[in-house]
Scaffold this motif. Sequence first.
Motif, PDB file in Angstrom:
ATOM      1  N   GLU A  71      28.034  35.739  54.263  1.00 19.30           N
ATOM      2  CA  GLU A  71      29.145  34.824  54.225  1.00 19.30           C
ATOM      3  C   GLU A  71      29.083  33.528  54.660  1.00 19.30           C
ATOM      4  O   GLU A  71      28.872  33.324  55.580  1.00 19.30           O
ATOM      5  CB  GLU A  71      30.703  35.428  54.582  1.00 19.30           C
ATOM      6  CG  GLU A  71      31.170  36.777  54.108  1.00 19.30           C
ATOM      7  CD  GLU A  71      32.304  37.228  54.783  1.00 19.30           C
ATOM      8  OE1 GLU A  71      33.408  37.598  54.234  1.00 19.30           O
ATOM      9  OE2 GLU A  71      32.351  36.971  56.245  1.00 19.30           O
ATOM     10  N   GLU A  73      30.423  30.165  55.416  1.00 23.92           N
ATOM     11  CA  GLU A  73      31.762  29.736  55.903  1.00 23.92           C
ATOM     12  C   GLU A  73      31.995  28.309  56.295  1.00 23.92           C
ATOM     13  O   GLU A  73      32.943  27.936  56.630  1.00 23.92           O
ATOM     14  CB  GLU A  73      32.278  30.438  57.257  1.00 23.92           C
ATOM     15  CG  GLU A  73      32.286  31.906  56.717  1.00 23.92           C
ATOM     16  CD  GLU A  73      32.900  32.806  58.151  1.00 23.92           C
ATOM     17  OE1 GLU A  73      34.072  32.432  58.433  1.00 23.92           O
ATOM     18  OE2 GLU A  73      32.310  33.952  58.394  1.00 23.92           O
ATOM     19  N   VAL A  99      28.213  34.873  49.485  1.00 23.41           N
ATOM     20  CA  VAL A  99      29.531  34.398  48.959  1.00 23.41           C
ATOM     21  C   VAL A  99      29.672  32.990  49.722  1.00 23.41           C
ATOM     22  O   VAL A  99      29.381  32.773  50.752  1.00 23.41           O
ATOM     23  CB  VAL A  99      30.882  35.291  49.331  1.00 23.41           C
ATOM     24  CG1 VAL A  99      30.959  35.638  50.938  1.00 23.41           C
ATOM     25  CG2 VAL A  99      31.892  34.810  48.568  1.00 23.41           C
ATOM     26  N   LYS A 101      32.140  31.334  51.292  1.00 26.57           N
ATOM     27  CA  LYS A 101      33.605  31.707  51.801  1.00 26.57           C
ATOM     28  C   LYS A 101      34.341  30.409  52.173  1.00 26.57           C
ATOM     29  O   LYS A 101      35.764  30.088  52.262  1.00 26.57           O
ATOM     30  CB  LYS A 101      33.367  32.663  53.013  1.00 26.57           C
ATOM     31  CG  LYS A 101      34.850  33.015  53.442  1.00 26.57           C
ATOM     32  CD  LYS A 101      34.625  34.037  54.520  1.00 26.57           C
ATOM     33  CE  LYS A 101      35.883  34.656  54.751  1.00 26.57           C
ATOM     34  NZ  LYS A 101      35.898  35.667  55.994  1.00 26.57           N
ATOM     35  N   ARG A 128      34.688  27.645  46.030  1.00 26.04           N
ATOM     36  CA  ARG A 128      34.890  28.798  47.187  1.00 26.04           C
ATOM     37  C   ARG A 128      35.340  30.319  46.307  1.00 26.04           C
ATOM     38  O   ARG A 128      35.731  30.302  45.313  1.00 26.04           O
ATOM     39  CB  ARG A 128      36.453  28.157  47.663  1.00 26.04           C
ATOM     40  CG  ARG A 128      36.864  29.071  48.910  1.00 26.04           C
ATOM     41  CD  ARG A 128      37.838  28.592  49.593  1.00 26.04           C
ATOM     42  NE  ARG A 128      37.705  28.982  50.908  1.00 26.04           N
ATOM     43  CZ  ARG A 128      38.656  28.603  52.145  1.00 26.04           C
ATOM     44  NH1 ARG A 128      39.579  27.667  51.665  1.00 26.04           N
ATOM     45  NH2 ARG A 128      38.757  28.995  53.095  1.00 26.04           N
ATOM     46  N   TYR A 129      34.403  31.252  47.091  1.00 22.96           N
ATOM     47  CA  TYR A 129      34.718  32.679  46.812  1.00 22.96           C
ATOM     48  C   TYR A 129      33.737  32.816  45.603  1.00 22.96           C
ATOM     49  O   TYR A 129      33.738  33.930  45.166  1.00 22.96           O
ATOM     50  CB  TYR A 129      36.066  33.006  46.378  1.00 22.96           C
ATOM     51  CG  TYR A 129      36.843  32.870  47.566  1.00 22.96           C
ATOM     52  CD1 TYR A 129      36.695  33.326  48.919  1.00 22.96           C
ATOM     53  CD2 TYR A 129      37.915  32.249  47.572  1.00 22.96           C
ATOM     54  CE1 TYR A 129      37.427  33.114  50.042  1.00 22.96           C
ATOM     55  CE2 TYR A 129      38.886  31.779  48.439  1.00 22.96           C
ATOM     56  CZ  TYR A 129      38.368  32.454  49.942  1.00 22.96           C
ATOM     57  OH  TYR A 129      39.233  32.161  50.889  1.00 22.96           O
ATOM     58  N   LEU A 131      30.205  34.284  44.191  1.00 22.37           N
ATOM     59  CA  LEU A 131      29.545  35.068  44.613  1.00 22.37           C
ATOM     60  C   LEU A 131      28.035  35.254  43.857  1.00 22.37           C
ATOM     61  O   LEU A 131      28.039  34.746  42.603  1.00 22.37           O
ATOM     62  CB  LEU A 131      29.933  36.401  44.379  1.00 22.37           C
ATOM     63  CG  LEU A 131      30.963  37.312  45.077  1.00 22.37           C
ATOM     64  CD1 LEU A 131      31.571  38.373  44.547  1.00 22.37           C
ATOM     65  CD2 LEU A 131      30.629  37.654  46.431  1.00 22.37           C
TER      66      LEU A 131
END
Length: 150
Positions: A71, A73, A99, A101, A128-129, A131
């Motif tokens: 992730e 972030e 991802v 995130k 965002r988000y 994959l």
Amino acid sequence: MANKKISELTSKSADLESDDLFAIAEDDGSGSHVSKHLTGEDIKHGITRVDKSSQATNYTLVLSDRDKLVEMESALANTLTIPTEASVNFDVGTQIIVVQKGAGKVTISGDTGVTIYSEGSKDKTVGRYALVTLIKCDSDIWYLGGNLEL
């Protein structure tokens, strides 16, 4: 190392140790069998369960990221780097899910000598988000696919 029967394992294999050995027999094609074994580690990697690693800034993959969800972030644009095989020797077939995130788009980059193949040479998450999946297909060669843009 304990002796275990495959039928004794739960679907999550909570009591399975990496060094447990399971004997198997494989047909050698001539009517005989060859004895082989699987380790607990082999079986664990065959179970569909993904652990995660969370990163807040630019990040270079490490061996413990093998078969994990990474992730990213960061609120700012950032880069995930695939290291050379000489520095981190991922097995061929290793899969890593990434991802985005945070709000910052993630650029997937190979260290010098690493080749990444993706549709249209896309190498950045779309938002965002998003994959993406990395799959090592040969020495210093990876496939990249998913929610990508240039």
